[in-house]
Design an enzyme around this catalytic site. Structure first.
Site, PDB file in Angstrom:
ATOM      1  CG  ASP A  13       7.556  -3.465 -20.725  1.00 36.07           C
ATOM      2  OD1 ASP A  13       6.504  -4.196 -20.094  1.00 36.07           O
ATOM      3  OD2 ASP A  13       9.431  -4.056 -19.738  1.00 36.07           O
ATOM      4  CE  LYS A  16       3.683  -5.453 -26.038  1.00 36.66           C
ATOM      5  NZ  LYS A  16       5.117  -5.363 -25.077  1.00 36.66           N
ATOM      6  N   GLY A  40       2.382  -6.862 -18.858  1.00 34.58           N
ATOM      7  CA  GLY A  40       1.993  -5.442 -18.072  1.00 34.58           C
ATOM      8  C   GLY A  40       1.608  -4.383 -19.102  1.00 34.58           C
ATOM      9  CG  HIS A  41      -0.372  -4.688 -22.760  1.00 31.74           C
ATOM     10  ND1 HIS A  41      -0.260  -5.360 -23.277  1.00 31.74           N
ATOM     11  CD2 HIS A  41       1.066  -4.762 -22.596  1.00 31.74           C
ATOM     12  CE1 HIS A  41       0.303  -6.617 -23.936  1.00 31.74           C
ATOM     13  NE2 HIS A  41       1.497  -6.324 -22.795  1.00 31.74           N
ATOM     14  CD  GLN A 223       4.570 -12.212 -23.018  1.00 28.74           C
ATOM     15  OE1 GLN A 223       4.174 -12.539 -23.962  1.00 28.74           O
ATOM     16  NE2 GLN A 223       3.685 -11.407 -21.786  1.00 28.74           N
TER      17      GLN A 223
HETATM   18  P1  GDP Z   1       3.563  -2.280 -23.086  1.00 32.59           P
HETATM   19  O1  GDP Z   1       3.886  -3.701 -22.115  1.00 32.59           O
HETATM   20  O2  GDP Z   1       5.039  -2.289 -24.416  1.00 32.59           O
HETATM   21  O3  GDP Z   1       2.061  -2.064 -23.358  1.00 32.59           O
HETATM   22  O4  GDP Z   1       4.332  -0.652 -22.676  1.00 32.59           O
HETATM   23  P2  GDP Z   1       3.943  -0.707 -21.292  1.00 32.59           P
HETATM   24  O5  GDP Z   1       2.784  -0.227 -20.663  1.00 32.59           O
HETATM   25  O6  GDP Z   1       4.692  -1.726 -19.753  1.00 32.59           O
HETATM   26  O7  GDP Z   1       5.049   0.122 -20.296  1.00 32.59           O
HETATM   27  C1  GDP Z   1       5.467   1.617 -21.448  1.00 32.59           C
HETATM   28  C2  GDP Z   1       5.119   2.845 -20.905  1.00 32.59           C
HETATM   29  O8  GDP Z   1       5.634   3.335 -20.942  1.00 32.59           O
HETATM   30  C3  GDP Z   1       3.972   3.260 -19.253  1.00 32.59           C
HETATM   31  O9  GDP Z   1       3.990   3.484 -18.516  1.00 32.59           O
HETATM   32  C4  GDP Z   1       3.572   3.954 -21.018  1.00 32.59           C
HETATM   33  O10 GDP Z   1       2.170   4.798 -19.909  1.00 32.59           O
HETATM   34  C5  GDP Z   1       4.460   4.752 -21.424  1.00 32.59           C
HETATM   35  N1  GDP Z   1       4.491   5.376 -22.646  1.00 32.59           N
HETATM   36  C6  GDP Z   1       3.343   4.916 -23.869  1.00 32.59           C
HETATM   37  N2  GDP Z   1       3.908   5.894 -24.538  1.00 32.59           N
HETATM   38  C7  GDP Z   1       4.946   7.198 -24.494  1.00 32.59           C
HETATM   39  C8  GDP Z   1       5.466   7.943 -25.054  1.00 32.59           C
HETATM   40  O11 GDP Z   1       5.324   8.426 -25.853  1.00 32.59           O
HETATM   41  N3  GDP Z   1       6.091   8.471 -24.404  1.00 32.59           N
HETATM   42  C9  GDP Z   1       5.961   8.791 -23.198  1.00 32.59           C
HETATM   43  N4  GDP Z   1       6.918   9.578 -21.811  1.00 32.59           N
HETATM   44  N5  GDP Z   1       5.747   7.798 -22.454  1.00 32.59           N
HETATM   45  C10 GDP Z   1       4.580   6.749 -23.012  1.00 32.59           C
HETATM   46  P1  IMO Z   2       5.024  -6.985 -21.281  1.00 32.52           P
HETATM   47  O1  IMO Z   2       3.605  -7.285 -22.748  1.00 32.52           O
HETATM   48  C1  IMO Z   2       8.542  -7.049 -20.653  1.00 32.52           C
HETATM   49  C2  IMO Z   2      10.389 -10.670 -19.462  1.00 32.52           C
HETATM   50  C3  IMO Z   2      10.671 -10.973 -17.604  1.00 32.52           C
HETATM   51  C4  IMO Z   2      11.861 -12.019 -17.927  1.00 32.52           C
HETATM   52  C5  IMO Z   2      11.589 -13.002 -19.036  1.00 32.52           C
HETATM   53  C6  IMO Z   2      10.579 -13.957 -18.671  1.00 32.52           C
HETATM   54  O2  IMO Z   2       4.487  -5.615 -20.941  1.00 32.52           O
HETATM   55  O3  IMO Z   2       5.321  -6.408 -22.678  1.00 32.52           O
HETATM   56  P2  IMO Z   2       7.825 -15.267 -17.522  1.00 32.52           P
HETATM   57  O4  IMO Z   2       7.960 -14.439 -16.446  1.00 32.52           O
HETATM   58  O5  IMO Z   2       7.742 -14.503 -19.006  1.00 32.52           O
HETATM   59  O6  IMO Z   2       9.160 -16.312 -17.650  1.00 32.52           O
HETATM   60  O7  IMO Z   2       9.715 -13.773 -17.581  1.00 32.52           O
HETATM   61  O8  IMO Z   2      10.285 -12.294 -19.836  1.00 32.52           O
HETATM   62  N1  IMO Z   2       9.165 -10.503 -19.212  1.00 32.52           N
HETATM   63  C7  IMO Z   2       9.052  -9.398 -20.306  1.00 32.52           C
HETATM   64  N2  IMO Z   2       9.231  -7.790 -20.622  1.00 32.52           N
HETATM   65  N3  IMO Z   2       7.788  -6.883 -20.644  1.00 32.52           N
HETATM   66  C8  IMO Z   2       6.422  -8.003 -21.055  1.00 32.52           C
HETATM   67  O9  IMO Z   2       5.118  -7.919 -21.437  1.00 32.52           O
HETATM   68  C9  IMO Z   2       7.367  -9.021 -19.990  1.00 32.52           C
HETATM   69  N4  IMO Z   2       6.604 -10.191 -19.863  1.00 32.52           N
HETATM   70  C10 IMO Z   2       7.520 -10.894 -19.510  1.00 32.52           C
HETATM   71  O10 IMO Z   2      11.517  -9.597 -16.792  1.00 32.52           O
HETATM   72  O11 IMO Z   2      13.002 -10.876 -18.328  1.00 32.52           O
HETATM   73 MG    MG Z   3       4.254  -4.050 -20.172  1.00 36.93          MG
END
Ligand code: GDP
Ligand code: IMO
Ligand code: MG
Length: 440
Positions: A13, A16, A40-41, A223
């Site tokens: 998270d 990415k 979840g991207h 991840q």
């Molecule tokens: P990922 O799994 O690495 O793609 O990240 P996620 O989408 O799960 O979580 C990142 C969250 O931060 C998302 O809700 C993005 O919209 C948000 N985000 C990404 N870059 C920024 C930033 O520079 N500032 C803020 N405030 N939010 C951001």
């Molecule tokens: P992105 O790509 C954050 C975490 C789960 C749990 C552990 C194992 O959005 O960064 P699983 O269901 O994979 O067996 O769970 O890994 N986890 C993540 N945490 N971002 C993710 O993906 C994750 N995918 C799995 O919360 O701790």
């Molecule tokens: Mg994510």
């Protein structure tokens, strides 16, 4: 131009999705090599939020080939639902999606088995996403798995499903769960076979063709390094290699095809699920990160645990992955703080550790050594030019660069694609900046 791996340097998270969407114009192919719909991207386009779980984030642009490699585990229902969701956003380019014949499938028994194993662990549960990811990789390693290629031969598929359901039913019954009906599971997957057939391909060969045609490839990590099955905080990890090696094994490409690895790094730290977290900020500060950063899981909606930037963890990630450049995301979330802490080292039983420890019982007891910095008085939110950033923020960036021995190449100052500072001298050898800037 170059082929680039983009992966998370913390516990996932890191942002990415936003960064892949930002730099995608410079690439022809976006490929996932590991994980599944546990990812979840999040991408915002013109204020609209789209969350990609299984399909590479490149799908949001109609001219990108989007590849799901053999290292990914695929839930066919989740894949088809995601395509349908994308269609509802007006994204219809599913002819650009390809799935590896060798990718393993998630079956209905996987999430049931996961439910049992999490329950058995009680207070020590991993806190998984409950998507059946771990049990699907378990079957792969046990050589019981069913692969996308098996969908192309219904008699093979039937035999494998029957064998697996019979075996899993013994386990499910033992733990008081309802047994599955093998005929029904087969019918469900035979129907998927019909719908998935056109996507299933030899991905290594397809990528080789792209490489020969000099089409630049963006390898999209899911991840993060600290969730890697080998190098993460085992057993509180996911079940795949989210570090750079996963790209080669998860797609069938040689290491010589990777020109650079870019680490996506949040300006602070978050973690979803259980496991040690040395810089976790409990109480008011933790809540501030959570609220300002909107730190709720993009897949499960669970609140993310939040804490300070951990340079020990990120420099470890840089070493494991060969990262020389990072992208610093969510800098704007720290705007509200008068004082910012950065973890510069760990003490364990009174002694300074040389690196991030391998054992979680050790990590759980380290004492993080913090350096205190003054906050930046003016906000960085939405800034797009390096010269407009406040000096105190630039000092924060410099401190991080010195601690992790890697350069910052993009600073993300908000969730929108446009809210980004490109540090051109650190990027220009890797991507076509004109193409990227044309979409900002
Ligand atoms: P990922 O799994 O690495 O793609 O990240 P996620 O989408 O799960 O979580 C990142 C969250 O931060 C998302 O809700 C993005 O919209 C948000 N985000 C990404 N870059 C920024 C930033 O520079 N500032 C803020 N405030 N939010 C951001
Ligand atoms: P992105 O790509 C954050 C975490 C789960 C749990 C552990 C194992 O959005 O960064 P699983 O269901 O994979 O067996 O769970 O890994 N986890 C993540 N945490 N971002 C993710 O993906 C994750 N995918 C799995 O919360 O701790
Ligand atoms: Mg994510």
């Amino acid at each position: 131009m170059a082929n680039i791996v983009v992966l998370g340097t913390q516990w996932g998270d890191e942002g990415k999705g936003k960064i892949i969407d930002l730099i995608a114009p410079s690439f022809d192919v976006v490929a996932r090599s590991q994980g599944g719909h546990n990812a979840g991207h999040t991408v915002y386009i013109d204020g609209k939020k789209i969350v990609l779980h299984l399909i590479p984030s490149g799908i949001l642009r109609s001219d990108k080939l989007c590849i799901i490699g053999n290292g990914v585990v695929i839930d066919p229902a989740a894949f088809l639902d995601e395509l349908a969701d994308l269609k509802s956003f007006g994204i219809k380019n599913d002819e650009n999606v390809a799935i590896s014949k060798k990718a393993h499938l998630i079956l209905p028994y996987h999430s049931l088995v996961e439910k049992i194993s999490e329950k058995k662990l009680g207070a020590k549960k991993i806190g998984t996403t409950s998507r059946g990811i771990g049990p699907a990789y378990q079957d792969k390693a046990a050589r019981l798995g069913i692969r996308a290629g098996d969908l192309l031969n219904l008699s093979v598929l039937k035999e494998k499903i029957e064998q697996n359901v019979d075996e899993k039913n013994i386990y499910l019954a033992h733990f008081g769960e309802k047994k599955l009906n093998k005929e029904r599971v087969f019918e469900e997957y035979a129907a998927y076979a019909h719908r998935l057939e056109k996507y299933i391909k030899d991905i290594s060969l397809l990528l080789d063709d792209c490489i020969r045609q000099k089409k630049p490839i963006l390898f999209e990590g899911a991840q993060g390094t600290l969730l890697d099955i080998d190098h993460g905080t085992y057993p509180y990890v996911t079940s795949s290699n989210s570090t750079v090696g996963g790209v080669c094994t998860g797609l069938g490409v040689g290491p010589d095809k990777i020109d650079a690895v870019i680490g996506i790094t949040k300006a602070y730290t978050t973690r979803v699920g259980s496991g040690p977290f040395p810089t976790e900020a409990r109480g008011e500060k933790g809540r501030l990160f959570m609220e300002k950063g909107n730190e709720y899981g993009a897949t499960t909606g669970r609140p993310r645990r939040c804490g300070w930037f951990d340079a020990v963890a990120v420099s470890y990630s840089c070493r494991i992955n060969g990262i020389k450049r990072i992208v610093l995301t969510k800098s704007d979330v720290l705007d509200a703080l008068d004082e910012i802490l950065v973890c510069v080292g760990y003490n364990y039983k009174g002694e300074r550790l040389r690196s991030f420890p391998s054992e979680i019982w050790e990590l759980a007891e380290v004492e993080p050594l913090f350096k205190k910095m003054k906050g930046w008085a003016e906000p960085v939110y939405g800034i797009r030019e390096y010269s407009s950033l406040p000096q105190a923020f630039k000092d924060y960036v410099k401190l991080i660069e010195d601690l992790i021995q890697a350069d910052v190449s993009i600073i993300s100052t908000g969730k929108d694609r446009k809210e980004s500072v490109l540090i051109e001298e650190n990027l220009k050898s890797l991507m076509d900046l004109d193409k990227i800037k044309a979409e900002l």
